[in-house]
Design an enzyme around this catalytic site. Structure first.
Site, PDB file in Angstrom:
ATOM      1  N   GLU A 192     -18.204  27.374 -19.639  1.00  0.00           N
ATOM      2  CA  GLU A 192     -18.000  25.965 -19.614  1.00  0.00           C
ATOM      3  C   GLU A 192     -19.093  25.085 -19.808  1.00  0.00           C
ATOM      4  O   GLU A 192     -20.119  25.691 -19.194  1.00  0.00           O
ATOM      5  CB  GLU A 192     -17.236  25.766 -18.428  1.00  0.00           C
ATOM      6  N   ASP A 193     -19.088  24.052 -20.378  1.00  0.00           N
ATOM      7  CA  ASP A 193     -20.171  23.193 -20.612  1.00  0.00           C
ATOM      8  C   ASP A 193     -20.503  22.450 -19.356  1.00  0.00           C
ATOM      9  O   ASP A 193     -21.908  22.216 -19.127  1.00  0.00           O
ATOM     10  CB  ASP A 193     -19.959  22.165 -21.813  1.00  0.00           C
ATOM     11  N   ASP A 250     -19.359  15.389 -25.372  1.00  0.00           N
ATOM     12  CA  ASP A 250     -19.223  14.168 -25.914  1.00  0.00           C
ATOM     13  C   ASP A 250     -18.834  13.047 -25.375  1.00  0.00           C
ATOM     14  O   ASP A 250     -18.558  12.919 -24.077  1.00  0.00           O
ATOM     15  CB  ASP A 250     -18.041  14.827 -27.104  1.00  0.00           C
ATOM     16  N   ASP A 291     -17.339  19.247 -13.550  1.00  0.00           N
ATOM     17  CA  ASP A 291     -17.304  17.756 -13.065  1.00  0.00           C
ATOM     18  C   ASP A 291     -16.641  17.773 -11.734  1.00  0.00           C
ATOM     19  O   ASP A 291     -16.920  18.308 -10.615  1.00  0.00           O
ATOM     20  CB  ASP A 291     -16.843  16.795 -14.163  1.00  0.00           C
ATOM     21  N   GLY A 343     -16.465  21.959 -25.686  1.00  0.00           N
ATOM     22  CA  GLY A 343     -17.954  21.628 -25.530  1.00  0.00           C
ATOM     23  C   GLY A 343     -18.609  22.908 -25.214  1.00  0.00           C
ATOM     24  O   GLY A 343     -19.735  22.897 -25.381  1.00  0.00           O
TER      25      GLY A 343
END
Length: 176
Positions: free
Chosen positions: A98-99, A158, A102, A43
């Site tokens: 990093e995308d 994704d 979380d 990602g």
């Protein structure tokens, strides 16, 4: 697969402006000091590509692939290194790209692993930060956007390997 539709959360224009703001902060902090960008696959590639266009210092790039997700939307909590770095980072100024942050499980593990390799410095930049989902204490040094706890896709993010190619960030809204 569950039924859902995608609603635009961050437009392509807003996304590029946010990434440009992150690049400006990095340029201001590092000046002409060379940096090694470590992209977390898959990602992070979209974010890395857009971000690196605006960095003014000498940049080298390497990639790691780590996973704590299976086929689904929840972290498994088990971090696996799928692809390690090609080059050593000892003595280098490193920025992990990093995308999304979380739970923080994967990135906490990755940052500790990289710190043990003795870089001159290590920072974290993320396109999206979801602090409401944090399980491990972790902060990004540079975040383009802080978002609420939503399932997002696009620009590298994704859903079961689909929707990465959207040029914006969309929320996957699951139908009841």
């Amino acid at each position: 697969m569950e039924r859902f539709h995608i609603e635009t959360l961050i437009s392509e224009e807003e996304l590029k402006a946010g990434i440009r703001r992150v690049a400006d902060l990095i340029n201001e902090e590092y000046g002409n000091t060379p940096v090694r960008l470590i992209c977390v696959l898959k990602g992070g590639v979209y974010f890395l590509t857009e971000l690196s266009k605006y960095l003014k210092m000498d940049v080298s790039i390497d990639f790691m692939s780590v996973s704590s997700y299976g086929a689904g939307t929840k972290s498994s909590g088990v971090v696996k290194i799928i692809k390690d770095l090609d080059e050593p980072i000892e003595g280098k100024h490193v920025i992990v790209v990093e995308d999304i942050i979380d739970s923080g499980n994967t990135l906490s593990y990755l940052l500790e692993l990289l710190k043990a390799r003795n870089p001159a410095s290590i920072k974290l930049t993320t396109m999206l930060d979801k602090p409401d989902r944090r399980v491990k204490p972790l902060d990004s040094d540079y975040s383009a956007f802080v978002i609420e706890d939503r399932y997002v896709v696009g620009f590298g993010l994704d859903l079961d390997q689909h929707y990465r190619n959207l040029p914006y960030i969309g929320e996957a809204v699951f139908d009841d």
